[in-house]
Motif scaffolding. Structure first.
Motif, PDB file in Angstrom:
ATOM      1  N   ASP A  57       0.649  -1.218  -0.028  1.00  0.00           N
ATOM      2  CA  ASP A  57       0.058  -0.015  -0.253  1.00  0.00           C
ATOM      3  C   ASP A  57       0.739   1.322   0.087  1.00  0.00           C
ATOM      4  OD1 ASP A  57       1.212  -0.242   2.381  1.00  0.00           O
ATOM      5  OD2 ASP A  57      -0.856   0.152   3.436  1.00  0.00           O
ATOM      6  N   THR A  58       2.136   1.246  -0.192  1.00  0.00           N
ATOM      7  CA  THR A  58       2.905   2.326  -0.361  1.00  0.00           C
ATOM      8  C   THR A  58       3.759   2.362  -1.818  1.00  0.00           C
ATOM      9  OG1 THR A  58       4.840   1.126   0.259  1.00  0.00           O
ATOM     10  CG2 THR A  58       3.733   2.192   2.069  1.00  0.00           C
ATOM     11  N   SER A  59       3.874   3.624  -2.296  1.00  0.00           N
ATOM     12  CA  SER A  59       4.724   3.971  -3.595  1.00  0.00           C
ATOM     13  C   SER A  59       6.085   4.337  -3.034  1.00  0.00           C
ATOM     14  CB  SER A  59       4.136   4.833  -4.217  1.00  0.00           C
ATOM     15  OG  SER A  59       4.804   5.603  -5.296  1.00  0.00           O
ATOM     16  N   PRO A  60       7.033   3.989  -3.816  1.00  0.00           N
ATOM     17  CA  PRO A  60       8.285   4.418  -3.665  1.00  0.00           C
ATOM     18  C   PRO A  60       8.433   6.139  -4.183  1.00  0.00           C
ATOM     19  CG  PRO A  60       8.208   2.856  -5.618  1.00  0.00           C
ATOM     20  CD  PRO A  60       6.918   2.877  -4.844  1.00  0.00           C
ATOM     21  N   ILE A  61       9.124   6.613  -3.505  1.00  0.00           N
ATOM     22  CA  ILE A  61       9.111   8.108  -4.158  1.00  0.00           C
ATOM     23  C   ILE A  61      10.804   8.343  -3.967  1.00  0.00           C
ATOM     24  CG2 ILE A  61       7.067   9.168  -4.035  1.00  0.00           C
ATOM     25  CD1 ILE A  61       7.895  10.646  -1.371  1.00  0.00           C
ATOM     26  N   GLY A  62      11.112   9.295  -4.871  1.00  0.00           N
ATOM     27  CA  GLY A  62      12.496   9.686  -4.846  1.00  0.00           C
ATOM     28  C   GLY A  62      12.899  10.669  -3.741  1.00  0.00           C
ATOM     29  N   THR A  63      13.987  10.953  -2.879  1.00  0.00           N
ATOM     30  CA  THR A  63      14.168  11.826  -1.927  1.00  0.00           C
ATOM     31  C   THR A  63      15.632  12.139  -2.259  1.00  0.00           C
ATOM     32  OG1 THR A  63      13.713  12.802   0.190  1.00  0.00           O
ATOM     33  CG2 THR A  63      13.802  10.424  -0.009  1.00  0.00           C
ATOM     34  N   ARG A  86       6.456  19.531 -12.075  1.00  0.00           N
ATOM     35  CA  ARG A  86       6.443  18.740 -10.960  1.00  0.00           C
ATOM     36  C   ARG A  86       6.815  17.411 -11.509  1.00  0.00           C
ATOM     37  NH1 ARG A  86       0.826  18.839  -8.852  1.00  0.00           N
ATOM     38  NH2 ARG A  86       0.968  16.595  -8.409  1.00  0.00           N
ATOM     39  N   VAL A  87       7.200  16.401 -10.629  1.00  0.00           N
ATOM     40  CA  VAL A  87       7.972  15.334 -10.682  1.00  0.00           C
ATOM     41  C   VAL A  87       6.751  14.165  -9.952  1.00  0.00           C
ATOM     42  CG1 VAL A  87       9.791  13.525 -10.217  1.00  0.00           C
ATOM     43  CG2 VAL A  87      10.247  15.856 -10.424  1.00  0.00           C
ATOM     44  N   GLU A  88       6.399  13.130 -10.958  1.00  0.00           N
ATOM     45  CA  GLU A  88       5.414  12.279 -10.610  1.00  0.00           C
ATOM     46  C   GLU A  88       5.954  10.653 -10.827  1.00  0.00           C
ATOM     47  OE1 GLU A  88       1.469  14.589 -11.435  1.00  0.00           O
ATOM     48  OE2 GLU A  88       1.514  12.792 -12.695  1.00  0.00           O
ATOM     49  N   GLN A  89       5.798  10.010  -9.775  1.00  0.00           N
ATOM     50  CA  GLN A  89       6.251   8.600  -9.686  1.00  0.00           C
ATOM     51  C   GLN A  89       4.800   7.938 -10.113  1.00  0.00           C
ATOM     52  OE1 GLN A  89       8.830   7.104  -8.620  1.00  0.00           O
ATOM     53  NE2 GLN A  89       7.982   5.498  -9.251  1.00  0.00           N
ATOM     54  N   LEU A  90       4.763   7.234 -11.216  1.00  0.00           N
ATOM     55  CA  LEU A  90       3.527   6.201 -11.566  1.00  0.00           C
ATOM     56  C   LEU A  90       3.728   4.777 -11.398  1.00  0.00           C
ATOM     57  CD1 LEU A  90       3.100   8.222 -14.957  1.00  0.00           C
ATOM     58  CD2 LEU A  90       2.090   8.790 -12.740  1.00  0.00           C
ATOM     59  N   GLY A  91       2.805   4.475 -10.491  1.00  0.00           N
ATOM     60  CA  GLY A  91       2.614   3.167  -9.825  1.00  0.00           C
ATOM     61  C   GLY A  91       2.453   1.839 -11.047  1.00  0.00           C
ATOM     62  N   CYS A  92       2.063   2.359 -12.317  1.00  0.00           N
ATOM     63  CA  CYS A  92       1.681   1.354 -13.070  1.00  0.00           C
ATOM     64  C   CYS A  92       2.530   1.261 -14.135  1.00  0.00           C
ATOM     65  CB  CYS A  92       0.200   1.530 -13.864  1.00  0.00           C
ATOM     66  SG  CYS A  92      -1.134   1.491 -12.512  1.00  0.00           S
ATOM     67  N   SER A  93       3.548   1.951 -14.451  1.00  0.00           N
ATOM     68  CA  SER A  93       4.604   1.836 -15.246  1.00  0.00           C
ATOM     69  C   SER A  93       5.768   1.128 -14.698  1.00  0.00           C
ATOM     70  CB  SER A  93       5.176   3.392 -15.719  1.00  0.00           C
ATOM     71  OG  SER A  93       6.358   2.994 -16.525  1.00  0.00           O
ATOM     72  N   HIS A  94       6.095  -0.006 -14.887  1.00  0.00           N
ATOM     73  CA  HIS A  94       7.078  -0.960 -14.509  1.00  0.00           C
ATOM     74  C   HIS A  94       8.456  -1.204 -15.305  1.00  0.00           C
ATOM     75  CE1 HIS A  94       5.904  -2.616 -10.467  1.00  0.00           C
ATOM     76  NE2 HIS A  94       4.654  -1.923 -10.931  1.00  0.00           N
ATOM     77  N   ARG A 110      -4.061   3.188  -6.069  1.00  0.00           N
ATOM     78  CA  ARG A 110      -2.707   2.896  -6.726  1.00  0.00           C
ATOM     79  C   ARG A 110      -2.258   3.087  -7.910  1.00  0.00           C
ATOM     80  NH1 ARG A 110       0.385  -1.017  -8.421  1.00  0.00           N
ATOM     81  NH2 ARG A 110      -0.986  -2.413  -8.833  1.00  0.00           N
ATOM     82  N   THR A 111      -3.242   3.550  -8.757  1.00  0.00           N
ATOM     83  CA  THR A 111      -3.024   3.970  -9.923  1.00  0.00           C
ATOM     84  C   THR A 111      -2.843   5.259 -10.196  1.00  0.00           C
ATOM     85  OG1 THR A 111      -5.356   4.168 -10.609  1.00  0.00           O
ATOM     86  CG2 THR A 111      -4.150   1.855 -11.079  1.00  0.00           C
ATOM     87  N   ALA A 112      -3.157   6.156  -9.295  1.00  0.00           N
ATOM     88  CA  ALA A 112      -3.367   7.448  -9.338  1.00  0.00           C
ATOM     89  C   ALA A 112      -1.483   8.160  -9.243  1.00  0.00           C
ATOM     90  CB  ALA A 112      -3.985   8.153  -8.041  1.00  0.00           C
ATOM     91  N   PRO A 113      -1.241   9.051 -10.018  1.00  0.00           N
ATOM     92  CA  PRO A 113       0.288   9.532  -9.837  1.00  0.00           C
ATOM     93  C   PRO A 113       0.342   9.932  -8.422  1.00  0.00           C
ATOM     94  CG  PRO A 113      -1.280  11.084 -11.010  1.00  0.00           C
ATOM     95  CD  PRO A 113      -2.198   9.937 -10.758  1.00  0.00           C
ATOM     96  N   VAL A 114       1.802   9.859  -7.799  1.00  0.00           N
ATOM     97  CA  VAL A 114       2.247  10.279  -6.694  1.00  0.00           C
ATOM     98  C   VAL A 114       3.261  11.404  -6.745  1.00  0.00           C
ATOM     99  CG1 VAL A 114       3.329   9.431  -4.550  1.00  0.00           C
ATOM    100  CG2 VAL A 114       1.845   7.936  -5.598  1.00  0.00           C
ATOM    101  N   LYS A 115       3.059  12.181  -6.053  1.00  0.00           N
ATOM    102  CA  LYS A 115       4.119  13.341  -6.254  1.00  0.00           C
ATOM    103  C   LYS A 115       5.487  13.039  -5.559  1.00  0.00           C
ATOM    104  CE  LYS A 115       2.912  16.870  -3.048  1.00  0.00           C
ATOM    105  NZ  LYS A 115       2.972  18.331  -2.452  1.00  0.00           N
ATOM    106  N   SER A 116       6.614  13.250  -6.326  1.00  0.00           N
ATOM    107  CA  SER A 116       7.842  12.769  -5.733  1.00  0.00           C
ATOM    108  C   SER A 116       9.016  13.963  -5.738  1.00  0.00           C
ATOM    109  CB  SER A 116       8.326  11.761  -6.825  1.00  0.00           C
ATOM    110  OG  SER A 116       9.641  11.215  -6.419  1.00  0.00           O
ATOM    111  N   PRO A 117       9.848  13.939  -4.640  1.00  0.00           N
ATOM    112  CA  PRO A 117      10.555  15.186  -4.884  1.00  0.00           C
ATOM    113  C   PRO A 117      11.693  15.074  -5.689  1.00  0.00           C
ATOM    114  CG  PRO A 117      10.258  14.392  -2.348  1.00  0.00           C
ATOM    115  CD  PRO A 117       9.343  13.710  -3.237  1.00  0.00           C
ATOM    116  N   THR A 118      12.057  13.845  -6.039  1.00  0.00           N
ATOM    117  CA  THR A 118      13.189  13.648  -6.862  1.00  0.00           C
ATOM    118  C   THR A 118      13.098  12.469  -7.779  1.00  0.00           C
ATOM    119  OG1 THR A 118      14.383  12.016  -5.747  1.00  0.00           O
ATOM    120  CG2 THR A 118      14.915  14.606  -5.415  1.00  0.00           C
ATOM    121  N   LEU A 119      13.742  12.077  -8.602  1.00  0.00           N
ATOM    122  CA  LEU A 119      13.484  10.799  -9.512  1.00  0.00           C
ATOM    123  C   LEU A 119      14.847  10.233  -9.919  1.00  0.00           C
ATOM    124  CD1 LEU A 119      14.199  11.985 -12.412  1.00  0.00           C
ATOM    125  CD2 LEU A 119      11.750  11.959 -12.873  1.00  0.00           C
ATOM    126  N   ILE A 120      14.873   8.850  -9.880  1.00  0.00           N
ATOM    127  CA  ILE A 120      16.166   8.316 -10.523  1.00  0.00           C
ATOM    128  C   ILE A 120      16.361   8.452 -12.047  1.00  0.00           C
ATOM    129  CG2 ILE A 120      14.829   6.151 -10.981  1.00  0.00           C
ATOM    130  CD1 ILE A 120      17.322   4.726  -9.430  1.00  0.00           C
TER     131      ILE A 120
END
Ligand code: UDP
Ligand code: MN
Length: 474
Positions: free
Chosen positions: A145-151, A220-228, A169-179
């Motif tokens: 029930d958690t999303s990874p995000i970049g920090t 903004r930066v978004e982490q998308l849970g459905c893109s693997h 879980r399909t909704a975008p999650v805002k992320s401070p940074t990305l890999i």
């Protein structure tokens, strides 16, 4: 469901001396698992590789695929310039930068394109599955029930953390940074915010640069849970570093990042870094661009994107903790999360270079590094635990008293250094008042700014120290 009018994408794969199998695994997975009408082209961007198979054999092989192209730098440019060299010939309205040792999965591209089509100032990334570096097995990210995000922390190294999904879980999650190994961005926004800083060498810091400036300059930066996407995590980086070491190249890039984007908060990075004397080249054009775009301040970024960042300036002491009897010995511990709870906080010869000997005493009587906080363990030992919630527990509460002792109130013990010819032992023992239990430590806050929103929230709490001081868990 995704929009039906998804834009086309150019997929850019920088490579430096990549193995044949991993490079082709990347290309074939993209060809097999991306709807063809969305792929304008796949650009293999060579960073002056020396391996023979990456020359004629690669060109012969890919000639069968209409959409796959190769471009080459004549001289080693590093990954940032290599990506940009591929970008220069790309034409689609969206670009994806992806590493040369990945395997994309079915459905990887649609969530990324969908978000960018909705708002072209979104920089999107997906979930990175692990391809094991020893046997190349695909190990999917464990979904919960958690999303990874970049920090990041003040060393300015990328870190993963997790946040609870707010509902779907399909909704975008805002992320401070990305890999850096998977970045999707619109051409328009990428051009507007100055692409990547071409003054960076070889590897590193560009993922934080694109993250900070996306946020600060209207996106903004978004982490998308459905893109693997699977990525090979290597034990070490396999290529050479020119005349420098990996550390000094990265330090230099990070310092460029600091000078352009961190404002006064750059001091917190510089208090930690060894390579701060490096010649970072000219950054005036990068600063001019930031001014022209009227990007927000770093303080705005902290308040709006990473409000729980650890702010050293809020602490009460800082620096090395040096023993009064054994004057060359300092408290020392690694801030690596993987050893928290396993190793004790111990001592080492004072070296004066911050690193594992830089300690802060902060709210709640926390004694901490960037990530780890002291906690009493098995009566007389101290270990580090992640500074997250529950900091205000007796186990983690210490005082630096007027008489220079470091006191653990709950057990009524003092920090003690025992030294004989064979060993040096740091522990919590009955207080004796002797010099081996006294410590020299800089009283007073470390120099550096405190964000206004933190001061406001502290005032609101009316001197109550429980103002949000938590870090790294978001
Ligand atoms: N790369 C490059 N030139 C360099 C270093 C790296 O083109 O000087 C490429 C590399 O082949 C890879 C990407 O840039 O496709 C990212 O590098 P790497 O995978 O080594 O970094 P990591 O993922 O381990 O952080
Ligand atoms: Mn990689």
């Amino acid at each position: 469901m995704f929009r039906t009018d998804l834009p086309e994408v150019s997929i850019i794969i920088p490579f430096r001396d990549e193995a044949w199998s991993t490079l082709l695994r990347t290309v074939h997975s993209i060809l097999n698992r991306t709807p063809p009408h969305l792929v304008r082209e796949i650009i293999l961007s060579d960073d002056a590789s020396t391996m023979e198979h990456l020359h004629r054999p690669l060109e012969d092989y890919i000639s069968q695929f209409e959409k796959v192209k190769v471009v080459r730098l004549k001289e080693r440019g590093g990954l940032i310039r290599t990506r940009l060299n591929g970008y220069a010939i790309s034409t689609a309205p969206v670009v994806v930068f992806i590493d040369s040792h990945c395997e994309v999965t079915k459905g990887w591209i649609e969530p990324l394109l969908d978000r960018i089509a909705t708002d072209d100032r979104i920089v999107a990334t997906g979930i990175m599955d692990v391809i094991e570096g020893t046997n190349f097995k695909y190990r999917p990210y464990q979904i919960d029930d958690t999303s990874p995000i970049g920090t990041f922390d003040w060393r300015l190294l990328f870190k993963w953390t997790r946040v609870k999904y707010e509902g779907d879980r399909t909704a975008p999650v805002k992320s401070p940074t990305l890999i850096g190994c998977l970045i999707a961005i619109s051409r328009r926004f990428f051009d507007e915010i100055g692409r990547f800083d071409e003054g960076y060498f070889i590897w590193g810091a560009e993922n934080l640069e694109i993250s900070f400036k996306a946020w600060m300059c209207g996106g903004r930066v978004e982490q998308l849970g459905c893109s693997h996407v699977g990525h090979v995590y290597k034990g070490r980086l396999p290529y050479n570093w020119g005349n420098s070491s990996q550390g000094s190249v990265l330090d230099r890039n990070l310092l460029r990042l600091t000078e352009v984007w961190l404002d006064d908060y750059g001091v917190y990075h510089k208090q930690l870094c060894n390579g701060c004397a490096a010649d970072i080249g000219d950054v005036s054009e990068r600063i001019a661009l930031r001014n022209k775009l009227q990007c927000q301040s770093f303080e705005w970024y902290l308040e709006n994107v990473k409000p729980d960042m650890f702010i050293p300036g809020e602490c009460f002491t800082h620096g090395e903790i040096r023993n009064k009897q054994h004057k060359s010995i300092c408290v020392d511990a690694s801030d690596e999360e993987s050893i928290f709870g396993k190793l004790h906080v111990s001592v080492y010869g004072c070296h004066g270079r911050a690193g594992n000997q830089l300690w802060y005493l902060c709210n709640y009587g926390q004694i901490r590094r960037l990530r780890g906080c002291w906690a009493q363990q098995h009566e007389s030992n101290i270990t580090l635990t992640i500074c997250d919630d529950n900091n205000d527990v007796p186990r983690k509460h210490f005082e630096y008293r007027e008489d220079d002792t470091i006191y653990h109130a709950d057990s009524r013990k003092c920090l003690d250094l025992y030294v004989d010819s064979k060993s040096r032992i740091l522990s919590l023992l009955e207080c004796t008042g002797k010099d081996n239990q006294k410590w020299t430590w800089n009283r007073g806050s470390p120099p550096g700014p405190i964000p206004k929103y933190r001061i406001r929230s502290r005032e609101k709490n009316n001197g109550d120290d429980s103002a949000n001081e938590n870090d790294e868990t978001n």
